[in-house]
Design a protein around this motif. Structure first.
Motif, short mmCIF file in Angstrom:
data_model
loop_
_atom_site.label_atom_id
_atom_site.label_comp_id
_atom_site.label_asym_id
_atom_site.label_seq_id
_atom_site.Cartn_x
_atom_site.Cartn_y
_atom_site.Cartn_z
N GLU A 203 0.82 -1.21 0.00
CA GLU A 203 0.00 0.00 0.00
C GLU A 203 0.86 1.26 0.00
OE1 GLU A 203 -2.34 -0.50 3.47
OE2 GLU A 203 -3.53 -2.18 2.67
N LEU A 204 2.10 1.12 0.47
CA LEU A 204 3.01 2.27 0.53
C LEU A 204 3.96 2.32 -0.67
CD1 LEU A 204 3.97 2.05 4.31
CD2 LEU A 204 2.27 3.56 3.25
N GLY A 205 3.90 1.29 -1.56
CA GLY A 205 4.79 1.25 -2.71
C GLY A 205 6.03 0.42 -2.48
N PHE A 206 6.04 -0.36 -1.38
CA PHE A 206 7.18 -1.22 -1.07
C PHE A 206 6.69 -2.65 -0.81
CE2 PHE A 206 8.17 3.07 0.35
CZ PHE A 206 9.44 3.29 -0.20
N PRO A 207 6.20 -3.37 -1.82
CA PRO A 207 5.74 -4.74 -1.60
C PRO A 207 6.91 -5.62 -1.14
CG PRO A 207 5.97 -4.30 -3.94
CD PRO A 207 6.14 -2.98 -3.24
N THR A 208 6.64 -6.52 -0.19
CA THR A 208 7.71 -7.32 0.39
C THR A 208 7.37 -8.81 0.38
OG1 THR A 208 6.80 -7.05 2.61
CG2 THR A 208 8.49 -5.47 1.92
N ASP A 267 5.87 -6.94 -9.81
CA ASP A 267 5.24 -8.07 -10.50
C ASP A 267 5.56 -9.43 -9.88
OD1 ASP A 267 7.95 -7.65 -11.25
OD2 ASP A 267 7.69 -8.95 -12.98
N LEU A 268 6.34 -9.48 -8.81
CA LEU A 268 6.74 -10.76 -8.23
C LEU A 268 5.64 -11.33 -7.34
CD1 LEU A 268 10.42 -9.97 -7.19
CD2 LEU A 268 9.69 -11.44 -9.07
N ASP A 269 5.33 -12.61 -7.55
CA ASP A 269 4.36 -13.30 -6.71
C ASP A 269 5.07 -14.50 -6.10
OD1 ASP A 269 2.28 -14.47 -5.41
OD2 ASP A 269 0.86 -14.30 -7.07
N LEU A 270 5.58 -14.34 -4.89
CA LEU A 270 6.40 -15.37 -4.25
C LEU A 270 5.67 -16.10 -3.14
CD1 LEU A 270 9.76 -13.37 -4.00
CD2 LEU A 270 9.07 -14.98 -5.78
N TYR A 271 4.40 -15.81 -2.92
CA TYR A 271 3.67 -16.44 -1.82
C TYR A 271 3.75 -17.97 -1.91
CZ TYR A 271 1.59 -11.90 -0.76
OH TYR A 271 1.39 -10.58 -0.42
#
Length: 327
Positions: A203-208, A267-271
């Motif tokens: 939400e802050l622009g820093f997906p982790t 674009d990374l989906d590492l879940y």
């Protein structure tokens, strides 16, 4: 590299040269001993073998101790596999093993099971019940039973201190991951499964990519680090990252987590995937800011600092609407 899990998996009548230890972290001192073991095995036309133990003896003899491995067993085996060893034998550290006298360990384990032609150890090597055996007794047994013994002098750092797993643990507890890497000979890393978090970062622009404190390996001191993220199964690609370790005091967090933001990537989906997080250098300690704007400004600076340390193109925060992970 072959892995033998227990004495029953050791091939019969296979001549070996062995080195023995816990090899936690597989630091530079370990690497020197392993290299000499491989060289001696080549000269004696034998198989080079590292003998290690599971669980770590300290966890058996002092179960209440505040102790965590730098590299748990499977990660340790992965690191040992990167050396020139022919095999690693993992022996269960149980009473029937650790109560053997020094000579019984030599005769019943090393000679009868490993058929040793030689052994390579560091200066501080201890073996047998109550650590009664040392390099002097080992050399005496070598003469008595006819196997070569090579003792490798301690490897020291620039300060003159002996390189050791305990020193690396100490440095990691302080967050000094760059100095720990000097001891280890490689960056410290942890491995874990990416989990769903509160998604505040996106939400802050820093997906982790979020890991928790149960991830494999020592978690360095709370703070923000520059490092790399790679998939555990396909480890060729290393992605530059800014890594936060701590309880997230800005949002009154209670649980200690590891949050790795891959620079510039939305674009990374590492879940659900196993990832390895490597720590290169510490940027700063963990703190609570007076405002969200102050936190964001600092995080922008963290991205630039991480990119500079890692030698990659600088990145800014991403557009929250562009984040596709978990959608």
């Amino acid at each position: 590299m072959q892995i033998w899990r227990g004495l029953g998996e050791i091939p019969e009548h296979l001549p070996t040269v062995v080195t023995i230890g816990n090899f936690d972290g597989v630091h530079k001192g370990h690497q020197e001993v392993i290299s000499r073991c491989v060289a001696l095995a080549t000269r004696l036309e034998a198989t080079s073998v590292a003998i290690t133990f599971d669980p770590h003896p300290l966890l058996v003899h002092r179960p209440d101790a505040d102790f965590r491995l730098i590299t748990p067993l499977e990660q340790r085996l992965d690191t040992l596999a990167e050396t020139d060893l022919d095999a690693t034998a993992v022996l269960a550290y149980v009473e029937s093993l650790y109560t053997l006298t020094a000579e019984e360990f030599i005769t019943q384990v090393l000679l009868e099971k490993f058929h040793i032609r030689g052994i390579v150890v560091g200066e501080d090597a201890r073996f047998g019940a109550n650590n009664s055996g040392n390099v002097n007794t080992l050399e005496a047994f070598g003469k008595k039973y006819g196997f070569a013994v090579e003792v490798v002098k301690d490897k020291v750092g620039q300060t003159g201190r002996r390189l050791s797993s305990s020193w690396a643990r100490e440095l990691l507890s302080l967050g000094n991951v760059s100095a720990a890497a000097e001891v280890l000979g490689h960056p410290h890393f942890i491995e874990g499964i990416v989990q769903h978090g509160f998604k505040r970062g996106r939400e802050l622009g820093f997906p982790t990519a979020n890991l928790d404190e149960t991830s494999a390996g020592i978690i360095p001191a709370d703070g923000v680090y520059a490092g790399w993220v790679r998939l555990a199964e396909t480890s060729d690609e290393r992605l530059p990252a800014a890594i936060s370790v701590g309880t997230n005091p800005q949002f009154s967090g209670k649980t200690r987590t590891i949050e790795a933001h891959v620079l510039g990537r939305a674009d990374l989906d590492l879940y659900g995937q196993a990832v390895v997080v490597e720590f290169i250098d510490r940027l700063r300690g963990m703190k609570k800011f007076d405002s969200l704007e102050g936190l964001l400004e600092q995080m922008d600076n963290d991205l630039l600092a991480a990119a500079n340390i890692l030698g990659v193109e600088p990145a800014t925060r991403v557009e929250p609407t562009a984040v596709t992970a978990g959608l």
